[in-house]
Every structure is written in structure tokens, then in C-alpha cells.
Write a protein that holds these residues in place. Structure first.
Motif, mmCIF file in Angstrom:
data_model
loop_
_atom_site.group_PDB
_atom_site.id
_atom_site.type_symbol
_atom_site.label_atom_id
_atom_site.label_comp_id
_atom_site.label_asym_id
_atom_site.label_seq_id
_atom_site.Cartn_x
_atom_site.Cartn_y
_atom_site.Cartn_z
ATOM 1 N N VAL A 8 38.449 -2.104 29.793
ATOM 2 C CA VAL A 8 39.535 -3.078 29.766
ATOM 3 C C VAL A 8 38.966 -4.428 30.169
ATOM 4 O O VAL A 8 38.342 -4.573 31.215
ATOM 5 N N ASP A 9 39.161 -5.421 29.299
ATOM 6 C CA ASP A 9 38.677 -6.783 29.544
ATOM 7 C C ASP A 9 39.878 -7.676 29.821
ATOM 8 O O ASP A 9 40.796 -7.760 29.019
ATOM 9 N N TYR A 10 39.884 -8.322 30.980
ATOM 10 C CA TYR A 10 40.945 -9.277 31.307
ATOM 11 C C TYR A 10 40.308 -10.640 31.527
ATOM 12 O O TYR A 10 39.858 -10.962 32.620
ATOM 13 N N VAL A 37 39.789 -2.846 25.327
ATOM 14 C CA VAL A 37 41.165 -3.330 25.343
ATOM 15 C C VAL A 37 41.136 -4.733 25.920
ATOM 16 O O VAL A 37 40.692 -4.940 27.040
ATOM 17 N N ARG A 38 41.576 -5.699 25.136
ATOM 18 C CA ARG A 38 41.566 -7.090 25.588
ATOM 19 C C ARG A 38 42.933 -7.464 26.155
ATOM 20 O O ARG A 38 43.880 -7.681 25.419
ATOM 21 N N ASN A 39 43.009 -7.491 27.478
ATOM 22 C CA ASN A 39 44.190 -8.012 28.149
ATOM 23 C C ASN A 39 43.985 -9.516 28.295
ATOM 24 O O ASN A 39 42.923 -9.959 28.721
ATOM 25 N N ASN A 44 49.232 -9.229 29.131
ATOM 26 C CA ASN A 44 48.537 -8.388 30.087
ATOM 27 C C ASN A 44 49.311 -7.090 30.250
ATOM 28 O O ASN A 44 50.397 -7.065 30.815
ATOM 29 N N LEU A 45 48.744 -5.999 29.752
ATOM 30 C CA LEU A 45 49.378 -4.692 29.868
ATOM 31 C C LEU A 45 49.234 -4.115 31.271
ATOM 32 O O LEU A 45 49.940 -3.177 31.627
ATOM 33 N N ASN A 51 44.421 1.276 29.961
ATOM 34 C CA ASN A 51 43.591 2.486 29.892
ATOM 35 C C ASN A 51 44.362 3.639 29.259
ATOM 36 O O ASN A 51 43.816 4.366 28.427
ATOM 37 N N ASN A 52 45.620 3.812 29.646
ATOM 38 C CA ASN A 52 46.425 4.908 29.086
ATOM 39 C C ASN A 52 46.550 4.796 27.574
ATOM 40 O O ASN A 52 46.425 5.791 26.855
#
Length: 97
Positions: A8-10, A37-39, A44-45, A51-52
Motif C-alpha cells: 500500500v502506497d500513501y 494499492v495507491r492511496n 485514502n481507503l 490491504n483487504n
């Protein structure tokens, strides 16, 4: 065995790139899939939900094993092989730094 690696990338692309670069040398006998996953600040998830969703996608794609990595992780080339060999005995791993 198919291994899915989820990152996960934020808003931290330089760290994510270093993580992805380190995965290029990862030893693995089977198929491997890397899911990023680009947050972003606009969408922003949250870390857990991101991850889910990626785990659901990995399972749909036929993953046998799933590895969740923080985006600032640099992996040792033997990480997946070592974890997989231990998984045969215990079924689940949470490595400590």
C-alpha cells in the motif's frame, strides 16, 4: 505456488519504488504477482481496507500465498523462500524486524 505481494502506497512513491526495486531480486520458484494499492489524499481507503481489497483481488487471481509489505520495506532476496518453508510447518507467519 503463486505468491501475491501487496504494497500500500500513501503518497510516498520514492519508498515504494525502492521496495519494488528490492523485489526484483526476490527468489521464488513459482509465479509471483505484485499488487500496489495507491492511496492518495483524495482517495485514502486506509491501510487495512486497502490491504483487504488487494487480498481479495489476489485470491481471485489464484494466489496460494499472500505477503503484505509496508512500502518502505527493502526485502532480502531469500525472504519469500524462507517464509514459505516455515509456513509449511505453522501455516501463518508474522516476521519481526
Amino acid at each position: 505456488m503463486k505468491l501475491a505481494i501487496i504494497i500500500v502506497d500513501y503518497a510516498n512513491s520514492p519508498d515504494t519504488k525502492e521496495c519494488l526495486d528490492s523485489l526484483q531480486n526476490l527468489k521464488w520458484q513459482g509465479e509471483k504477482e505484485i499488487i500496489v494499492v495507491r492511496n492518495t489524499p483524495e482517495k485514502n481507503l486506509g491501510f487495512a481496507q486497502a490491504n483487504n481489497q488487494a487480498v481479495e483481488q489476489a485470491l481471485k487471481n489464484g494466489a496460494d500465498l499472500i505477503m503484505l509489505l509496508n512500502n518502505d520495506t527493502k526485502v532480502d532476496p531469500n525472504l519469500a523462500v524462507n517464509l514459505a518453508s516455515g509456513m509449511e510447518k505453522v501455516g501463518f507467519y508474522t516476521p519481526l524486524a
